[in-house]
Scaffold this active site. Structure first.
Site, short mmCIF file in Angstrom:
data_model
loop_
_atom_site.label_atom_id
_atom_site.label_comp_id
_atom_site.label_asym_id
_atom_site.label_seq_id
_atom_site.Cartn_x
_atom_site.Cartn_y
_atom_site.Cartn_z
N TYR A 27 3.58 -9.30 16.15
CA TYR A 27 3.84 -8.32 15.08
C TYR A 27 4.48 -7.07 15.68
O TYR A 27 5.53 -6.59 15.21
CB TYR A 27 2.53 -7.98 14.36
CG TYR A 27 2.66 -6.82 13.39
CD1 TYR A 27 3.34 -6.96 12.18
CD2 TYR A 27 2.12 -5.56 13.69
CE1 TYR A 27 3.47 -5.90 11.30
CE2 TYR A 27 2.25 -4.50 12.82
CZ TYR A 27 2.93 -4.67 11.64
OH TYR A 27 3.06 -3.61 10.76
N THR B 261 3.05 -8.07 7.22
CA THR B 261 2.11 -7.14 7.86
C THR B 261 0.84 -7.82 8.36
O THR B 261 -0.04 -7.14 8.89
CB THR B 261 1.71 -6.01 6.87
OG1 THR B 261 1.14 -6.61 5.71
CG2 THR B 261 2.89 -5.15 6.49
N TRP C 175 -3.19 3.12 11.90
CA TRP C 175 -3.98 2.34 10.94
C TRP C 175 -3.90 3.05 9.59
O TRP C 175 -4.40 4.17 9.44
CB TRP C 175 -5.44 2.25 11.39
CG TRP C 175 -5.65 1.53 12.69
CD1 TRP C 175 -4.83 0.60 13.26
CD2 TRP C 175 -6.77 1.67 13.58
NE1 TRP C 175 -5.37 0.15 14.45
CE2 TRP C 175 -6.56 0.78 14.66
CE3 TRP C 175 -7.94 2.44 13.57
CZ2 TRP C 175 -7.46 0.67 15.72
CZ3 TRP C 175 -8.84 2.32 14.62
CH2 TRP C 175 -8.60 1.45 15.68
N LYS D 268 8.25 -5.59 14.96
CA LYS D 268 8.48 -4.25 14.40
C LYS D 268 9.38 -3.45 15.35
O LYS D 268 10.24 -2.68 14.91
CB LYS D 268 7.16 -3.52 14.15
CG LYS D 268 6.28 -4.10 13.06
CD LYS D 268 6.91 -4.05 11.68
CE LYS D 268 7.03 -2.66 11.12
NZ LYS D 268 7.58 -2.69 9.73
N MET E 217 0.84 -1.21 0.00
CA MET E 217 0.00 0.00 0.00
C MET E 217 0.87 1.26 0.00
O MET E 217 0.73 2.14 -0.86
CB MET E 217 -0.92 0.02 1.23
CG MET E 217 -1.90 1.16 1.20
SD MET E 217 -2.54 1.61 2.81
CE MET E 217 -3.66 0.28 3.13
N1 LIG Z 1 -0.88 -1.05 6.75
C1 LIG Z 1 -0.86 -0.54 7.96
O1 LIG Z 1 -1.93 -0.31 8.58
C2 LIG Z 1 0.47 -0.21 8.61
C3 LIG Z 1 0.45 0.50 9.82
C4 LIG Z 1 1.66 0.83 10.43
C5 LIG Z 1 2.86 0.46 9.86
N2 LIG Z 1 2.87 -0.26 8.70
C6 LIG Z 1 4.18 -0.61 8.13
O2 LIG Z 1 4.32 0.13 6.93
C7 LIG Z 1 5.07 -0.64 5.98
C8 LIG Z 1 4.28 -0.74 4.68
O3 LIG Z 1 3.03 -1.36 4.98
P1 LIG Z 1 1.95 -1.66 3.83
O4 LIG Z 1 0.60 -1.63 4.47
O5 LIG Z 1 2.24 -0.82 2.63
O6 LIG Z 1 2.29 -3.18 3.53
P2 LIG Z 1 1.53 -4.20 2.56
O7 LIG Z 1 0.54 -3.49 1.72
O8 LIG Z 1 1.05 -5.34 3.40
O9 LIG Z 1 2.71 -4.69 1.62
C9 LIG Z 1 3.77 -5.43 2.15
C10 LIG Z 1 4.93 -5.37 1.18
O10 LIG Z 1 5.97 -6.20 1.71
C11 LIG Z 1 6.32 -7.16 0.72
N3 LIG Z 1 6.64 -8.44 1.34
C12 LIG Z 1 5.87 -9.17 2.18
N4 LIG Z 1 6.49 -10.33 2.51
C13 LIG Z 1 7.68 -10.30 1.85
C14 LIG Z 1 8.78 -11.19 1.78
N5 LIG Z 1 8.78 -12.36 2.45
N6 LIG Z 1 9.84 -10.85 1.03
C15 LIG Z 1 9.87 -9.67 0.34
N7 LIG Z 1 8.86 -8.78 0.36
C16 LIG Z 1 7.78 -9.10 1.11
C17 LIG Z 1 5.09 -7.33 -0.15
O11 LIG Z 1 5.49 -7.84 -1.40
P3 LIG Z 1 4.55 -8.91 -2.18
O12 LIG Z 1 3.30 -8.17 -2.51
O13 LIG Z 1 5.36 -9.30 -3.35
O14 LIG Z 1 4.34 -10.02 -1.19
C18 LIG Z 1 4.58 -5.89 -0.21
O15 LIG Z 1 5.26 -5.16 -1.19
C19 LIG Z 1 5.34 -1.98 6.65
O16 LIG Z 1 6.64 -1.96 7.17
C20 LIG Z 1 4.33 -2.06 7.77
O17 LIG Z 1 4.81 -2.84 8.84
C21 LIG Z 1 1.71 -0.58 8.05
#
Ligand SMILES: NC(=O)c1ccc[n+]([C@@H]2O[C@H](COP(=O)([O-])OP(=O)(O)OC[C@H]3O[C@@H](n4cnc5c(N)ncnc54)[C@H](OP(=O)(O)O)[C@@H]3O)[C@@H](O)[C@H]2O)c1
Length: 288
Positions: A126, A63, A152, A130, A12
């Site tokens: 999780y 995530t 979120w 982190k 995302m």
């Molecule tokens: N979403 C939230 O509410 C939220 C809130 C706070 C912090 N965060 C943090 O913000 C960051 C971005 O979150 P997001 O929501 O954009 O994440 P997301 O939409 O769940 O996407 C996760 C990304 O990580 C990659 N990934 C997952 N497993 C992998 C693996 N084993 N090897 C290599 N790549 C892998 C995925 O690639 P593939 O698609 O190829 O699997 C995707 O590009 C993360 O660090 C997350 O912890 C998220």
């Protein structure tokens, strides 16, 4: 010219940031998934070293909070140890490293809202993974990193947002007459679009430290659903329900609300506003 290495480009936040980088004329090496697996640490280090970036934007993570609870080793390998390798590679290249952490690092203290002076105490694997990722960044790339803790996250827009906000909007568009949303678990919203704009600015200024990045207000998903209902002039009813109605693998804290003491001193622009305003801007992107 900056050489930027970005992980999690399909996620995302990564999707917003890659498109914002393009808008600003930056070129980024988006980690190729066939060479980049969070579980393959030696390959990660070699890949980054070979790319020799000036900037590393590390968004990739496991995530799925409930999967992390069922498979803690996976959480540790993907969110902690992979981040450690990236931090070591950043240090070896002299690169500036951005790591996105989470409001999930808080919660066990039972407070309503947490600022940067609060000591993290996660309630689930999780959150712990982190937090260990944060510590690995601080230990291995001590002078040249920025850690942003997000709440979120909302983003994706029409057709792509399959998370809570997207689902509520879709249910209203589909003619639902009654919506239900959890009222006894609290958090803060982070707009992925706003965060992306901030990242580009922080990258240009090579800002360092640890900051919370979320809209003002600690709210429940029921509050969010009600606000969306108001924006979309929903005529049906929105019912508060208890989280015990939806049993999940990972315990969620009563509140993971975050607020920032320090962000306003870092930047006057590109910082979050009041949650209802930031949510309304996002919901508007679904209309028209
Ligand atoms: N979403 C939230 O509410 C939220 C809130 C706070 C912090 N965060 C943090 O913000 C960051 C971005 O979150 P997001 O929501 O954009 O994440 P997301 O939409 O769940 O996407 C996760 C990304 O990580 C990659 N990934 C997952 N497993 C992998 C693996 N084993 N090897 C290599 N790549 C892998 C995925 O690639 P593939 O698609 O190829 O699997 C995707 O590009 C993360 O660090 C997350 O912890 C998220």
């Amino acid at each position: 010219m900056n050489k930027i290495f970005l992980t999690g480009g399909t996620g995302m936040l990564g999707t917003y940031v890659t498109s914002t980088l393009n808008d600003y004329g930056y070129e980024a090496i988006v980690a190729d998934r066939s060479r980049f697996d969070l579980a393959n640490h030696k390959a990660i280090y070699d890949y980054v070293k070979e790319a020799r970036p000036d900037v590393i934007l590390h968004f990739a993570a496991e995530t799925d909070v409930d999967l992390c609870e069922r498979e803690p080793a996976r959480a540790g390998i993907c969110n902690h140890l992979a981040t450690e390798q990236i931090a070591k590679a950043a240090q070896a290249c002299g690169a500036w490293l951005l790591y996105i952490s989470s409001s999930n690092v808080f919660g066990a203290e039972g407070k309503i809202s947490y600022n940067e002076l609060d000591i993290p105490q996660p309630t689930n694997y999780y959150g712990r993974s982190k937090l260990n990722g944060e510590d690995a960044v601080r230990a291995n790339c001590p002078d040249n990193h920025l850690i942003l803790r997000a709440g979120w996250m909302i983003g994706g827009g029409p057709g792509k947002d399959h998370k809570f906000v997207g689902k509520i909007i879709q249910q209203i568009k589909d003619g639902a007459t009654e919506l239900k949303a959890v009222s006894d678990r609290l958090g803060s919203l982070t707009s992925a679009g706003q965060l992306s704009d901030f990242i580009i600015k922080a990258m240009a200024n090579r800002q360092t430290g640890t900051y919370h990045f979320a809209s003002h207000g600690t709210i429940s998903r029921f509050d969010i659903a009600r606000a969306i209902g108001e924006i979309l002039k929903f005529k049906g009813s929105i019912m508060p329900v208890e989280s015990s109605r939806f049993p999940l693998s990972a315990p969620r804290p009563f509140s993971e609300g975050i607020q920032s003491i320090y962000l306003p001193s870092l930047s006057e622009s590109c910082i979050p506003g009041y949650w209802k305003d930031d949510l309304a801007r996002y919901v508007a992107s679904f209309q028209g």
